[in-house]
Write an enzyme that holds these catalytic residues in place. Structure first.
Site: not given
Length: 250
Positions: A38, A80, A145
């Protein structure tokens, strides 16, 4: 099923919040050793945080190698990490198109590519990509998106085919609108946040937002060795939005 990930090593990108954190926590609770990749990997044990910008290939290669060394290998990759975009086709310039596609599509390709040598060495190798209902539904004001998530769906199917002989299963989940910090920020920026939340809930036939934990459990299902015959699958977690057409509620 509480220990179906015992002895397995998992990498979850974007795993410090929302669906990613719920997934990392779910896998760890079921026995996996989990590294969270992350931008801000502020996580607590038993999760291990590794700083990674998925738009930077050098950083991805280093982070995946660090995760593999820390965990002793990699069996599972959950791609993710992603960013959002709003508006119709006129709303975003070329720079923003490149930025979103770089994170949402190329980011998954980079991480998977870097993890392939470790996945090939695993007897329980699985990749799960976080896609979206936007890949197959025409949502309003989500052109960029939707384009990125449509690419994720196509990429998932192609990669699943390519890596059959490697014994690597590759699937994706397609959440509806989930109650995550990212969606919360979108709602906060709306003119009427309460009305916008109600509208998002109403467009899903079950009448509520999806939870991060529900998506995490779907990801765990696809990643689990118990699902060893499941590959090339897109699993909707959307309150029935994809397939159901109920009559409007009075």
């Amino acid at each position: 099923m509480s220990d179906d990930f015992e002895g397995l090593r998992a990498v979850v990108t974007g795993g410090a919040s929302g669906i990613g954190l719920a997934t990392a926590s779910e896998l760890a609770a079921r026995g996996a050793r989990v590294a969270v990749l992350d931008l801000s990997p502020d996580v607590s044990p038993p999760l291990t945080g590794v700083r990674c910008d998925v738009s930077n290939d050098t950083e991805v290669v280093a982070a995946v190698a660090t995760a593999a060394t820390t965990l002793g290998g990699i069996d599972i990759v959950v791609n993710n990490a992603g960013i959002g975009a709003q508006g119709d086709v006129t709303a975003n310039d070329d720079t923003e198109w490149h930025r979103v596609l770089d994170v949402n599509v190329l980011g998954m390709a980079r991480v998977t590519r870097a993890a392939l040598p470790y996945l090939r060495a695993s007897t329980s190798a699985a990749v799960v990509n976080t896609c979206s209902i936007a890949a197959w539904q025409g949502l309003p004001n989500r052109v960029l998106y939707s384009a990125s998530k449509g690419a994720v769906l196509a990429m998932t199917l192609a990669m699943a085919t390519d890596h059959l002989d490697d014994g690597i299963r590759i699937n994706c989940v397609c959440p509806g609108t989930a109650d995550t910090p990212w969606v919360g920020r979108l709602l906060d920026s709306a003119t009427d946040p309460a009305a916008e939340r109600a509208a998002l809930a109403a467009r899903q036939p079950m009448g509520r937002l999806v939870t991060a934990d529900e998506v995490a459990k779907a990801i765990a299902y696809l990643a689990s060795p118990l699902s060893s015959s499941t590959t090339g699958t897109a699993l909707a977690v959307d309150g029935g939005m994809y397939g159901l057409r109920p009559r409007p509620r009075s």
